[in-house]
Design an enzyme around this catalytic site. Structure first.
Site, PDB file in Angstrom:
ATOM      1  N   GLN A   1      -4.402  -4.067  -2.440  1.00  0.00           N
ATOM      2  CA  GLN A   1      -4.464  -3.289  -3.320  1.00  0.00           C
ATOM      3  C   GLN A   1      -4.173  -3.651  -4.548  1.00  0.00           C
ATOM      4  O   GLN A   1      -4.083  -3.258  -5.632  1.00  0.00           O
ATOM      5  CB  GLN A   1      -2.726  -2.541  -2.806  1.00  0.00           C
ATOM      6  CG  GLN A   1      -2.984  -1.747  -1.200  1.00  0.00           C
ATOM      7  CD  GLN A   1      -3.899  -0.646  -1.639  1.00  0.00           C
ATOM      8  OE1 GLN A   1      -3.942   0.313  -2.635  1.00  0.00           O
ATOM      9  NE2 GLN A   1      -4.380   0.177  -0.728  1.00  0.00           N
TER      10      GLN A   1
ATOM     11  N   CYS B   1      -2.457   4.833   7.381  1.00  0.00           N
ATOM     12  CA  CYS B   1      -3.036   4.215   8.513  1.00  0.00           C
ATOM     13  C   CYS B   1      -1.730   4.221  10.139  1.00  0.00           C
ATOM     14  O   CYS B   1      -1.572   4.294  10.696  1.00  0.00           O
ATOM     15  CB  CYS B   1      -2.331   2.518   9.081  1.00  0.00           C
ATOM     16  SG  CYS B   1      -3.654   1.899   7.545  1.00  0.00           S
TER      17      CYS B   1
ATOM     18  N   SER C   1     -11.117  -5.510   0.563  1.00  0.00           N
ATOM     19  CA  SER C   1     -11.603  -4.271   0.875  1.00  0.00           C
ATOM     20  C   SER C   1     -12.281  -2.680  -0.702  1.00  0.00           C
ATOM     21  O   SER C   1     -11.871  -2.828  -1.183  1.00  0.00           O
ATOM     22  CB  SER C   1     -10.564  -3.860   1.338  1.00  0.00           C
ATOM     23  OG  SER C   1     -11.300  -2.248   1.712  1.00  0.00           O
TER      24      SER C   1
ATOM     25  N   THR D   1     -25.883  -9.337  10.789  1.00  0.00           N
ATOM     26  CA  THR D   1     -26.905  -9.150   9.466  1.00  0.00           C
ATOM     27  C   THR D   1     -25.941  -8.453   8.698  1.00  0.00           C
ATOM     28  O   THR D   1     -25.460  -7.688   8.785  1.00  0.00           O
ATOM     29  CB  THR D   1     -27.523  -8.645  10.359  1.00  0.00           C
ATOM     30  OG1 THR D   1     -28.131  -9.264  11.506  1.00  0.00           O
ATOM     31  CG2 THR D   1     -28.512  -7.917   8.986  1.00  0.00           C
TER      32      THR D   1
ATOM     33  N   HIS E   1     -13.565  -0.488  -0.154  1.00  0.00           N
ATOM     34  CA  HIS E   1     -13.137   0.754  -1.063  1.00  0.00           C
ATOM     35  C   HIS E   1     -12.205   1.616  -1.406  1.00  0.00           C
ATOM     36  O   HIS E   1     -11.824   2.613  -1.175  1.00  0.00           O
ATOM     37  CB  HIS E   1     -13.439   1.452   0.729  1.00  0.00           C
ATOM     38  CG  HIS E   1     -12.518   1.469   1.909  1.00  0.00           C
ATOM     39  ND1 HIS E   1     -11.371   2.806   1.858  1.00  0.00           N
ATOM     40  CD2 HIS E   1     -12.138   1.133   2.218  1.00  0.00           C
ATOM     41  CE1 HIS E   1     -10.513   2.061   2.420  1.00  0.00           C
ATOM     42  NE2 HIS E   1     -10.894   0.876   3.712  1.00  0.00           N
TER      43      HIS E   1
ATOM     44  N   ASN F   1       0.944  -1.091  -0.056  1.00  0.00           N
ATOM     45  CA  ASN F   1       0.103  -0.414   0.057  1.00  0.00           C
ATOM     46  C   ASN F   1       0.931   1.561  -0.464  1.00  0.00           C
ATOM     47  O   ASN F   1       0.300   1.864  -0.462  1.00  0.00           O
ATOM     48  CB  ASN F   1      -1.228   0.240   1.253  1.00  0.00           C
ATOM     49  CG  ASN F   1      -0.015  -0.100   2.195  1.00  0.00           C
ATOM     50  OD1 ASN F   1       0.251  -1.501   2.451  1.00  0.00           O
ATOM     51  ND2 ASN F   1      -0.264   0.571   3.575  1.00  0.00           N
TER      52      ASN F   1
HETATM   53  N1  PMP Z   1      -4.549  -4.291   4.134  1.00  0.00           N
HETATM   54  C1  PMP Z   1      -3.968  -3.612   2.686  1.00  0.00           C
HETATM   55  C2  PMP Z   1      -3.042  -3.685   1.993  1.00  0.00           C
HETATM   56  C3  PMP Z   1      -4.788  -2.316   2.816  1.00  0.00           C
HETATM   57  O1  PMP Z   1      -3.877  -1.110   2.412  1.00  0.00           O
HETATM   58  C4  PMP Z   1      -5.209  -2.137   3.391  1.00  0.00           C
HETATM   59  C5  PMP Z   1      -5.922   0.243   3.480  1.00  0.00           C
HETATM   60  N2  PMP Z   1      -5.155   0.581   3.984  1.00  0.00           N
HETATM   61  C6  PMP Z   1      -5.989  -2.843   4.414  1.00  0.00           C
HETATM   62  C7  PMP Z   1      -5.431  -4.409   4.352  1.00  0.00           C
HETATM   63  C8  PMP Z   1      -7.014  -2.480   5.408  1.00  0.00           C
HETATM   64  O2  PMP Z   1      -8.131  -1.927   4.516  1.00  0.00           O
HETATM   65  P1  PMP Z   1      -9.977  -2.078   5.471  1.00  0.00           P
HETATM   66  O3  PMP Z   1      -9.713  -0.217   5.436  1.00  0.00           O
HETATM   67  O4  PMP Z   1     -11.045  -2.288   4.038  1.00  0.00           O
HETATM   68  O5  PMP Z   1      -9.497  -2.425   6.935  1.00  0.00           O
END
Ligand code: PMP
Length: 400
Positions: A186, A335, A205, A244, A207, A158
């Site tokens: 990613q 993060c 994921s 749910t 988003h 990422n």
């Molecule tokens: N793994 C990677 C490689 C990511 O880039 C991310 C998001 N930064 C995540 C896990 C976490 O994903 P989510 O936001 O869906 O919890």
């Protein structure tokens, strides 16, 4: 509110690895599903039965993309949950004292979950080279002498976009009879999907590819793992994940993925790669003192990590100036951005603290055209010229 907030969904958005704008098809799918299929899929009347049917169709479609059995897909709240669930499962079914092997550049949701589920002393970290890539021989050596419950190496990083040799790792693990988990958050939406089905666990994921936040999945691959269960408290998701089900979220995520898949081709990937390379070349011309992290590594078409000139200020000042010019970039992964913590990824790749304070992560999206990349390169050049020529604030004080 319009006009008060910067437009971060336009072509100047270069932080797609943090999150992507919700695509129009995803938004429409979500609105339709919340209006028409909001019922609890576990309820017994006809309306709820329809929601259940649609949810199962979405599961089938996702399984098809990975070429796995439909029952192998578990919808989750995102990749963080999926990663945690894999670690918990592997620790539970593995033998006493079995190890978990992860790469030194995994997302915190893999690293910290590994430590939580296995305990610090049972986690082995695979070093990466200066390009941020794990070495297969290190993994082979560990597998030859240690009892390993799970190997977890991401598909693409990422922060740097560096692609890991995950297909070779999947093959190696299969030969050794060791479970392999691939965090593909990613990768999905940007690269081809099918081979991922060869992994025992794949996290995704919504988003990260134009879907909404708070929805994702875990794909259990061709080996349908018996006894898999993440959170308890209800029989949903075939008893694998209580809670749910969020059909509107799933519908929106699937609409986004469908759009990504329908537009994906080797040619379009290569065109995007060319645009990124043209940007890298232009940035080198605009800022002679800039360096590219993992320049020669195989990277996702959308990601560039720059080390800004040593003579200039820290990354945050660049970020603020670029923001004023209408470009949204990042100082690292969302993060850790803004938390002042050095990035474990950069550390693993051998960058020193001074270099880490000067990195900019730039991650384009599907909407990013070559001229948008070029406009960003020009903006970086403008910021640098401004900084070099004094970079003074209105009160005449040095800005760096
Ligand atoms: N793994 C990677 C490689 C990511 O880039 C991310 C998001 N930064 C995540 C896990 C976490 O994903 P989510 O936001 O869906 O919890």
């Amino acid at each position: 509110m319009r006009g008060l907030l910067p437009d971060v969904t336009g072509f100047s958005y270069f932080d797609n690895n943090a999150t992507t704008p919700v695509s129009e098809v995803a938004r429409e799918a979500w609105l339709r599903a919340t209006a028409e299929h909001w019922q609890n899929p576990s309820s017994l009347y006809r309306g709820a039965g329809m929601t259940r049917r649609l949810l199962e169709e979405a599961r089938c479609e996702l399984a098809d993309y990975f070429d796995v059995e439909e029952g192998s897909v578990v919808f989750t709240s995102g990749a963080t949950e999926a990663n945690n669930a894999v670690m918990d499962h592997a620790a539970r079914v593995g033998g006493d004292g079995d190890l978990v092997v992860i790469s030194a550049v995994e997302h915190p949701s893999v690293r910290e979950a590994a430590i939580k589920s296995f305990g610090y002393e049972r986690v082995r970290e695979l070093a990466v080279d200066e390009m941020g890539c794990v070495g297969l021989s290190d993994l082979q050596q560990i597998l030859a002498v240690e009892q390993v419950a799970l190997v977890s190496v991401m598909a693409a990083n990422n922060e740097t976009g560096v692609i890991q040799p995950w297909q070779q790792i999947a093959t190696l693990c299969r030969k050794q009879g060791v479970f392999y988990h691939c965090d593909a958050a990613q990768w999905i939406g940007k690269m081809e999907l099918q081979a991922l089905g060869e992994c025992d666990f794949v996290s995704g994921s919504g988003h990260k590819f134009g879907g909404p936040k708070g929805v994702g999945f875990l794909c259990l691959g061709t080996t349908v793992v018996e006894g898999f269960q993440s959170q308890v408290g209800g029989p949903q998701e075939g008893g694998r994940r209580a809670g749910t089900e969020d059909y509107p979220g799933v519908a929106a995520m699937m609409a986004a993925l469908r759009e990504r898949q329908s537009e994906w081709s080797v040619e379009s990937r290569d065109l995007r790669l060319q645009a990124r390379r043209a940007f890298e070349k232009r940035v080198g011309e605009e800022l002679a003192e800039v360096a590219l992290v993992a320049q020669d590594a195989e990277r996702l078409w959308n990601t560039v990590m720059l080390i800004l000139p040593a003579a200039g200020p820290k990354n945050i000042k660049w970020l603020v100036r670029l923001d004023r010019l209408g470009f949204a970039v990042s100082t690292g992964s969302a993060c850790s951005a803004g938390k002042g913590n050095p990035s474990h990824v950069m550390e693993a790749m051998g960058l020193d603290f001074d270099q880490m304070s000067r990195v900019l992560r730039i991650s384009g999206g599907w909407q990013t055209r070559e001229q948008d990349w070029m406009a960003l390169a020009d903006a970086l050049g403008r910021v640098w010229e401004d900084l070099k020529s004094g970079g003074r604030t209105g009160n005449g004080r040095e800005e760096f």
